[in-house]
Design an enzyme around this catalytic site. Structure first.
Site, mmCIF file in Angstrom:
data_model
loop_
_atom_site.group_PDB
_atom_site.id
_atom_site.type_symbol
_atom_site.label_atom_id
_atom_site.label_comp_id
_atom_site.label_asym_id
_atom_site.label_seq_id
_atom_site.Cartn_x
_atom_site.Cartn_y
_atom_site.Cartn_z
ATOM 1 N N GLY A 32 -78.574 13.643 -82.120
ATOM 2 C CA GLY A 32 -78.087 14.261 -83.298
ATOM 3 C C GLY A 32 -79.235 14.744 -84.097
ATOM 4 C CG ASP A 42 -78.001 20.738 -83.111
ATOM 5 O OD1 ASP A 42 -76.624 20.554 -83.324
ATOM 6 O OD2 ASP A 42 -78.540 19.599 -82.664
HETATM 7 O O1 MRU Z 1 -76.419 16.663 -78.178
HETATM 8 P P1 MRU Z 1 -76.400 16.064 -79.658
HETATM 9 O O2 MRU Z 1 -75.528 14.758 -79.407
HETATM 10 O O3 MRU Z 1 -77.812 15.542 -80.256
HETATM 11 O O4 MRU Z 1 -75.885 17.225 -80.453
HETATM 12 C C1 MRU Z 1 -75.604 16.831 -81.894
HETATM 13 C C2 MRU Z 1 -74.921 17.788 -82.715
HETATM 14 O O5 MRU Z 1 -74.728 18.929 -82.059
HETATM 15 C C3 MRU Z 1 -74.482 17.620 -83.994
HETATM 16 O O6 MRU Z 1 -73.427 18.438 -84.442
HETATM 17 C C4 MRU Z 1 -75.796 18.099 -85.011
HETATM 18 O O7 MRU Z 1 -76.844 17.500 -84.377
HETATM 19 C C5 MRU Z 1 -75.599 17.661 -86.378
HETATM 20 S S1 MRU Z 1 -75.735 16.004 -86.501
HETATM 21 C C6 MRU Z 1 -75.883 15.570 -88.215
#
Ligand code: MRU
Length: 353
Positions: free
Chosen positions: A51, A241
């Site tokens: 996240g 992200d």
């Molecule tokens: O691969 P991840 O689980 O780190 O991806 C997370 C996401 O894509 C979330 O939607 C993003 O980081 C926003 S979290 C508040």
């Protein structure tokens, strides 16, 4: 106002970081101790924590831990650059990691300039990481406050991936908006994309919603279009992200397809993210580095093979949603409702090209 429970995915004790092992959820809530910066880097790389905002926060603590290791071992503080590099090389797409490490780096160099005592440097480094964590929590609450206003009293909201307490310092961004709406007494039903292949929706978002007692349905990713066509979705809300200067948004793979479906069905498509997720140096989404993860994550479900060993698999972890598909971006400083370069520059008072 209904009561929403607080959930924090990390804690710091005696200069050590403890994190909920997100690989074990929803089966088990296991706390893992991370006592050196390499362990922190591995935890980010292997998605024990994930996240965008949480990766930034954990990276910041990783840097503080690394500096403490150098000082404890009496090593050259010039090696701090290597620690930053190792942490930066864990995951490429979420800008929050680079933002938080940049901030830690600047603070560290200020402390060196002021010739602070080594014990003080350690203390100040942890203090800076704690500040990043706390600011993120307040940002989430503020995003929740602004964002919940956009949801009707009774709303069926579709979300993707995990953007809740587990992806942040607590509360969450997109899921934080849903939490805030429920706290206001709104009647929200959440439709949770399972989010193949890593299943952040099924494993993490559904777990958080059970924890909060928020009504929800878990759906396969491919159900979204059908539900929209049947008139079962009032709004889509996702996290981010990295957001570029023109408002393009990198987020979990599958987000782009959802935005196209939402546009086709005239459903508002909201992005909720703190301002630390904006990367104004990058003009457009095409320039964002998209992480590719192992084929195995696609070819297996847990330990179980679900595809022939001979098949090749593609595993882009993120995609880019163009600004033109986004109804509004909700930040802790307010809502950007015309998502384009001009409005983003105005919002940030950005003077660059
Ligand atoms: O691969 P991840 O689980 O780190 O991806 C997370 C996401 O894509 C979330 O939607 C993003 O980081 C926003 S979290 C508040």
């Amino acid at each position: 106002m209904s009561r929403i429970k607080d959930l924090r995915p990390i804690k710091v004790r005696d200069y050590k970081l403890y994190v909920i092992n997100q690989l074990k959820l929803p089966v088990e809530t296991e706390w893992v101790e991370l006592s050196n910066y390499q362990e922190v880097a591995d935890a980010i790389r292997n998605m024990i924590v994930r996240g965008a905002p949480l990766i930034g926060i954990v990276g910041a603590f990783g840097f503080a831990i690394g500096i403490k290791e150098l000082i404890d071992k009496g090593e050259d503080l010039g090696k701090a650059k290597e620690i930053k590099k190792v942490l930066e090389q864990t995951r490429p797409t979420a800008v929050n990691l680079f933002w938080a490490l940049g901030r830690m780096w600047n603070r560290f160099n200020k402390l060196l300039e002021n010739s602070e005592q080594r014990e003080d440097i350690i203390r100040q480094m942890f203090k800076e990481a704690e500040k990043i964590e706390l600011e993120d929590y307040h940002a989430n609450k503020s995003i929740g406050g602004y964002g919940q206003v956009l949801l009707p009293e009774k709303a069926r909201v579709l979300t993707h991936c995990n953007t809740g307490a587990l992806a942040t310092s607590g509360w969450g961004t997109a899921l934080g908006v849903i939490r805030s709406a429920c706290e206001e007494g709104k009647e929200i039903t959440v439709y949770v994309d399972e989010t193949r292949p890593y299943l952040q929706g099924a494993r993490l978002t559904a777990w958080e919603l059970v924890y909060e007692g928020i009504p929800h349905y878990l759906i396969t990713d491919s159900s979204a279009g059908f539900l929209m066509k049947k008139g079962m979705i009032d709004a889509v809300i996702v996290g981010a992200d990295r957001i570029t200067r023109n408002g393009d948004v990198a987020n979990k793979i599958g987000t782009y397809a959802l935005s196209v479906l939402a546009k086709e069905h005239n459903i508002p498509f909201y992005v909720a993210a703190p301002t630390s997720t904006f990367d104004l140096k990058i003009r457009r989404g095409e320039d964002i580095i998209i992480e590719e993860r192992s084929e195995e994550e696609v070819k297996k479900c847990g330990d179980c093979s679900i595809a022939p060993g001979e098949s090749k698999a593609l595993n882009y972890s993120f995609d880019v949603t163009p600004a033109s598909n986004i109804t509004a971006i909700i930040t802790e400083r307010g809502i950007i409702s015309h998502v384009n370069e001009e409005h983003i520059k105005q919002f940030f008072k950005y003077k660059g090209e």
